[in-house]
Design a protein around this motif. Structure first.
Motif, PDB file in Angstrom:
ATOM      1  N   TYR B  85       0.853  -1.516   0.185  1.00 43.84           N
ATOM      2  CA  TYR B  85      -0.313   0.174   0.058  1.00 43.84           C
ATOM      3  C   TYR B  85       1.700   1.329   0.207  1.00 43.84           C
ATOM      4  O   TYR B  85       0.664   2.067  -1.038  1.00 43.84           O
ATOM      5  CB  TYR B  85      -0.810  -0.246   1.372  1.00 43.84           C
ATOM      6  CG  TYR B  85      -1.437   1.498   1.625  1.00 43.84           C
ATOM      7  CD1 TYR B  85      -2.808   1.894   1.194  1.00 43.84           C
ATOM      8  CD2 TYR B  85      -0.836   2.199   2.981  1.00 43.84           C
ATOM      9  CE1 TYR B  85      -3.453   2.874   0.762  1.00 43.84           C
ATOM     10  CE2 TYR B  85      -1.305   3.431   3.029  1.00 43.84           C
ATOM     11  CZ  TYR B  85      -2.725   3.948   1.735  1.00 43.84           C
ATOM     12  OH  TYR B  85      -3.125   4.941   2.679  1.00 43.84           O
ATOM     13  N   GLU B  89       1.930   4.808  -3.092  1.00 44.11           N
ATOM     14  CA  GLU B  89       1.387   5.727  -2.775  1.00 44.11           C
ATOM     15  C   GLU B  89       1.998   6.826  -3.016  1.00 44.11           C
ATOM     16  O   GLU B  89       1.971   7.635  -3.432  1.00 44.11           O
ATOM     17  CB  GLU B  89       0.862   5.572  -0.861  1.00 44.11           C
ATOM     18  CG  GLU B  89      -0.703   5.518  -0.499  1.00 44.11           C
ATOM     19  CD  GLU B  89      -1.658   6.049  -0.475  1.00 44.11           C
ATOM     20  OE1 GLU B  89      -1.537   7.741  -0.395  1.00 44.11           O
ATOM     21  OE2 GLU B  89      -2.219   6.067  -1.480  1.00 44.11           O
ATOM     22  N   THR B  90       3.298   5.832  -2.599  1.00 42.09           N
ATOM     23  CA  THR B  90       4.652   6.506  -3.078  1.00 42.09           C
ATOM     24  C   THR B  90       5.191   6.248  -4.944  1.00 42.09           C
ATOM     25  O   THR B  90       6.285   6.751  -5.219  1.00 42.09           O
ATOM     26  CB  THR B  90       5.964   6.046  -2.359  1.00 42.09           C
ATOM     27  OG1 THR B  90       6.384   4.584  -2.444  1.00 42.09           O
ATOM     28  CG2 THR B  90       5.709   6.902  -0.957  1.00 42.09           C
ATOM     29  N   ARG B 172      -7.129   3.961   1.435  1.00 39.91           N
ATOM     30  CA  ARG B 172      -7.067   4.463   2.918  1.00 39.91           C
ATOM     31  C   ARG B 172      -7.142   3.729   3.881  1.00 39.91           C
ATOM     32  O   ARG B 172      -6.804   3.588   5.273  1.00 39.91           O
ATOM     33  CB  ARG B 172      -7.410   5.577   2.792  1.00 39.91           C
ATOM     34  CG  ARG B 172      -7.462   6.798   2.929  1.00 39.91           C
ATOM     35  CD  ARG B 172      -7.974   8.085   3.232  1.00 39.91           C
ATOM     36  NE  ARG B 172      -9.510   8.199   3.295  1.00 39.91           N
ATOM     37  CZ  ARG B 172     -10.427   8.591   3.450  1.00 39.91           C
ATOM     38  NH1 ARG B 172      -9.599   8.894   4.837  1.00 39.91           N
ATOM     39  NH2 ARG B 172     -11.424   8.592   3.410  1.00 39.91           N
ATOM     40  N   GLU B 173      -8.105   2.829   3.467  1.00 39.16           N
ATOM     41  CA  GLU B 173      -8.831   1.350   4.457  1.00 39.16           C
ATOM     42  C   GLU B 173      -7.807   0.862   5.165  1.00 39.16           C
ATOM     43  O   GLU B 173      -7.355  -0.414   6.795  1.00 39.16           O
ATOM     44  CB  GLU B 173      -9.856   0.575   4.278  1.00 39.16           C
ATOM     45  CG  GLU B 173      -9.299  -0.427   3.841  1.00 39.16           C
ATOM     46  CD  GLU B 173     -10.081   0.329   1.817  1.00 39.16           C
ATOM     47  OE1 GLU B 173      -9.453   1.673   1.682  1.00 39.16           O
ATOM     48  OE2 GLU B 173      -9.983  -0.974   1.147  1.00 39.16           O
ATOM     49  N   TRP B 175      -4.124   1.505   6.155  1.00 38.44           N
ATOM     50  CA  TRP B 175      -4.028   2.601   7.534  1.00 38.44           C
ATOM     51  C   TRP B 175      -4.369   2.033   8.802  1.00 38.44           C
ATOM     52  O   TRP B 175      -3.996   1.329  10.218  1.00 38.44           O
ATOM     53  CB  TRP B 175      -3.959   3.433   7.625  1.00 38.44           C
ATOM     54  CG  TRP B 175      -3.810   4.335   8.780  1.00 38.44           C
ATOM     55  CD1 TRP B 175      -4.776   4.925   9.581  1.00 38.44           C
ATOM     56  CD2 TRP B 175      -2.299   5.387   9.551  1.00 38.44           C
ATOM     57  NE1 TRP B 175      -3.939   5.413  10.616  1.00 38.44           N
ATOM     58  CE2 TRP B 175      -2.681   5.666  10.382  1.00 38.44           C
ATOM     59  CE3 TRP B 175      -1.037   4.884   8.068  1.00 38.44           C
ATOM     60  CZ2 TRP B 175      -1.400   6.046  10.793  1.00 38.44           C
ATOM     61  CZ3 TRP B 175       0.134   5.424   9.130  1.00 38.44           C
ATOM     62  CH2 TRP B 175      -0.266   5.780  11.030  1.00 38.44           C
ATOM     63  N   HIS B 176      -6.073   1.640   8.557  1.00 38.65           N
ATOM     64  CA  HIS B 176      -6.856   0.942   9.333  1.00 38.65           C
ATOM     65  C   HIS B 176      -7.002   0.049   9.749  1.00 38.65           C
ATOM     66  O   HIS B 176      -6.695  -0.126  11.527  1.00 38.65           O
ATOM     67  CB  HIS B 176      -8.635   1.816   9.191  1.00 38.65           C
ATOM     68  CG  HIS B 176      -7.868   3.848   9.137  1.00 38.65           C
ATOM     69  ND1 HIS B 176      -8.132   4.434  10.244  1.00 38.65           N
ATOM     70  CD2 HIS B 176      -8.532   4.433   8.175  1.00 38.65           C
ATOM     71  CE1 HIS B 176      -8.975   5.757   9.948  1.00 38.65           C
ATOM     72  NE2 HIS B 176      -8.372   5.310   8.336  1.00 38.65           N
ATOM     73  N   ASN B 179      -4.228  -0.868  11.638  1.00 38.37           N
ATOM     74  CA  ASN B 179      -4.224  -0.407  13.316  1.00 38.37           C
ATOM     75  C   ASN B 179      -5.531  -0.937  14.360  1.00 38.37           C
ATOM     76  O   ASN B 179      -4.717  -1.572  15.654  1.00 38.37           O
ATOM     77  CB  ASN B 179      -4.901   1.238  13.301  1.00 38.37           C
ATOM     78  CG  ASN B 179      -4.044   1.929  13.716  1.00 38.37           C
ATOM     79  OD1 ASN B 179      -3.649   1.940  15.487  1.00 38.37           O
ATOM     80  ND2 ASN B 179      -4.107   3.359  13.132  1.00 38.37           N
ATOM     81  N   LEU B 180      -6.324  -1.733  13.716  1.00 36.63           N
ATOM     82  CA  LEU B 180      -7.036  -2.440  14.170  1.00 36.63           C
ATOM     83  C   LEU B 180      -6.823  -3.710  14.434  1.00 36.63           C
ATOM     84  O   LEU B 180      -7.004  -4.262  15.275  1.00 36.63           O
ATOM     85  CB  LEU B 180      -8.088  -3.048  13.070  1.00 36.63           C
ATOM     86  CG  LEU B 180      -9.481  -3.727  13.584  1.00 36.63           C
ATOM     87  CD1 LEU B 180     -10.314  -3.017  14.533  1.00 36.63           C
ATOM     88  CD2 LEU B 180     -10.577  -4.302  11.976  1.00 36.63           C
TER      89      LEU B 180
END
Lengths: 283, 274
Positions: B85, B89-90, B172-173, B175-176, B179-180
């Motif tokens: 991911y 993004e980069t 974006r999910e 990242w979450h 975290n989760l």
């Protein structure tokens, strides 16, 4: 009056923006699970540790104090990391911090607003964690015995302390190049240990205990425990009256408010001078 | 001849992708302080919980060992699972895709580099935690300990490779999602308490996370006085970890090919800022 209106508009817009960033990446059901899984897992780790080892398991008199402390600390972790992270997110991920600065925005209240979004989500997590404790784990919080005035005043003062500390870290993040990613997490982690969140500060070794007495959250958590459970967890802090606890918190909020405002303005000035507002560290 | 050339390319890719991991993570030396300090703070808090309830001293050792293993889980989540991911993004992902090499070699390189770099941090947490809290270790079977540790890492990073292919579809999910997966895995794998305490069925389910059985086995080998808290005998755990290693690495190979196909068809490989 114009400045006040600008500050208020920045605050409201930032709170709305923060909520959108936090929540609109998925559907509400998945978001609810996401918001609750982390704090509930933390609470359950404590529960299992007590159930396995403590004399009397979950009936150990220390357990409710630890559980309540851990539940309310969700706020601290979320707000401290949330505000400092907002600087990095806006600067490096969305690359919008420079636009925030060029718009008629009060950045101080803008960051406070971003912290509010985190606090709102945390409120649900704190509430549900407490509910789990009361309904399933034997944490007794009789509604009739709750000291509501103490709870409300302590909550407000605690929120002010968190917000100002968050702004302070936000300012620090503005001028740090390669370490700003860790700032919020590191401070929240250190305070987790020093505030006696999951054990009474009395068990800390001498020097750490001294440091713990300088941390506002030590007093805040003691006040929250007294308000909900009728008594605090620490013998050391037991000598302080409720009024003295609130006095310490009010002093800390006032002091941190002044310091954070000063530090943030100074950091902001430095960041502008050094061209750090639109910095991209690629980390 | 062709096989030899492909083998050499595979190996070069593994080394090429592992190299920046090992060098890059050590380049910013001051990050080491944070990487060691943060888990150590968490470990200290949990040690003081056990001290507050006068738990047997071996529990301090349980916590320190668990705290050291968190470094690997964090690395698997943030530098393995989320990596493709980040690359997307980069703008590196499309370069990976057009490179004439195996994507499995890239993942394997990431895993090996991550393992080596993270071992420095985990060892620092373990050594400092042991010294600070005076943990007494009674090692009973060194070869078994090394075997358990290595198999745990192979299975864990295999899991990371599998997750990384699943994350190919995420925006974006990602990242979450990472975290989760942090705290709930701390809970399920018994990082700070014996996993047996979760109950037999829950512990059996949690055994799908390689750290669960790895930690249980390592604790048995390092703190023999606490075998009452063991979930399964060490040799069973070794066998299951071997099975998990094959399952995850094999699964990663299949999932990578499948997810790459899906991501290509849905045009998600180059979508940024989602």
């Amino acid at each position: 009056m114009t400045r006040l209106a600008e500050a208020s508009r920045s605050f409201r817009t930032a709170a709305w923006l923060g909520w959108q960033i936090e929540s609109n990446w998925t559907d509400p059901f998945a978001f609810a699970i996401y918001s609750l899984a982390k704090p509930l897992a933390g609470a359950l780790i404590l529960m299992v540790m007590y159930a396995v080892v403590a004399t009397g398991g979950l009936d150990n008199p220390l357990f409710p104090h630890i559980y309540v402390g851990n539940a309310f600390y969700i706020y601290v972790g979320a707000v401290l990391t949330g505000v400092s992270w907002a600087v990095i997110d806006d600067r490096e991920h969305y690359k919008t911090l420079k636009y925030v600065y060029t718009a008629p925005t009060n950045v101080f209240t803008y960051l406070l607003g971003r912290g509010v979004a985190k606090a709102v989500i945390s409120t649900v997590a704190v509430g549900l964690t407490l509910m789990l404790g009361v309904l399933a784990l034997g944490v007794e919080v009789p509604a009739g015995a709750v000291n509501w005035p103490l709870l409300c005043v302590a909550l407000l003062l605690g929120a002010a302390v968190m917000a100002f500390m968050g702004i302070f870290l936000g300012g620090v993040s503005l001028v740090m190049a390669r370490h700003s990613f860790f700032v919020g997490e590191a401070v929240a982690g250190a305070l987790y240990l020093l505030s006696g969140v999951v054990f009474p500060v009395d068990v800390l070794p001498g020097p750490l205990q001294l440091l713990a007495r300088g941390v506002p959250f030590t007093y805040w958590l003691e006040a929250m425990r007294r308000a909900l459970l009728g008594e605090g967890a620490s013998e050391v802090l037991g000598t302080l009256s409720d009024g003295q606890l609130l006095g310490v918190l009010a002093g800390a909020a006032f002091g941190l408010g002044a310091i954070s405002f000063f530090v943030f303005r100074l950091a902001e000035q430095r960041a502008k001078e050094r061209g750090l507002i639109d910095m991209d560290t690629m980390y | 001849m062709r096989l030899r050339r492909e083998g050499a390319l595979f190996l070069r890719t593994v080394i090429g992708r592992a190299y920046p991991r090992m060098v890059g993570l050590q380049r910013e030396k001051s990050w080491l302080v944070f990487d060691v300090l943060l888990p150590l703070l968490q470990v200290s808090a949990f040690v003081f919980i056990y001290r507050a309830v006068q738990a047997p001293p071996e529990f301090t050792g349980f916590v320190v060992l668990g705290g050291a293993m968190t470094a690997y889980w964090m690395n698997v989540l943030w530098n393995m699972a989320s990596q493709l991911y980040w690359e997307k993004e980069t703008g590196n992902l499309e370069i990976y895709m057009v490179a004439p090499t195996s994507r499995m070699a890239i993942l394997l390189g990431m895993a090996l580099g991550g393992m080596v770099a993270t071992t420095v941090r985990a060892a620092a947490v373990l050594i400092l935690g042991t010294l600070l809290f005076r943990v007494e270790i009674a090692l009973t079977d060194a070869p078994a300990l090394v075997g358990v540790f290595l198999l745990t890492l192979v299975a864990l990073y295999g899991m990371g490779m599998l997750l990384s292919s699943l994350y190919l579809l995420f925006g974006r999910e990602a990242w979450h999602m990472s975290n989760l997966l942090q705290e709930p895995v701390y809970l399920l794998s018994g990082l700070y308490f014996p996993v047996r305490s979760l109950g037999a069925w829950a512990a059996a389910g949690a055994s799908l996370i390689p750290m669960t059985l790895g930690l249980d086995a390592m604790r048995q080998l390092l703190f023999p006085a606490m075998t009452d808290f063991a979930f399964l005998p060490v040799h069973y755990e070794l066998a299951i970890l071997g099975g998990l290693s094959i399952l995850f690495v094999g699964g990663a190979r299949w999932a990578l090919a499948y997810m790459e196909g899906v991501a290509r068809r849905q045009g998600r490989l180059t979508v940024r800022g989602q």
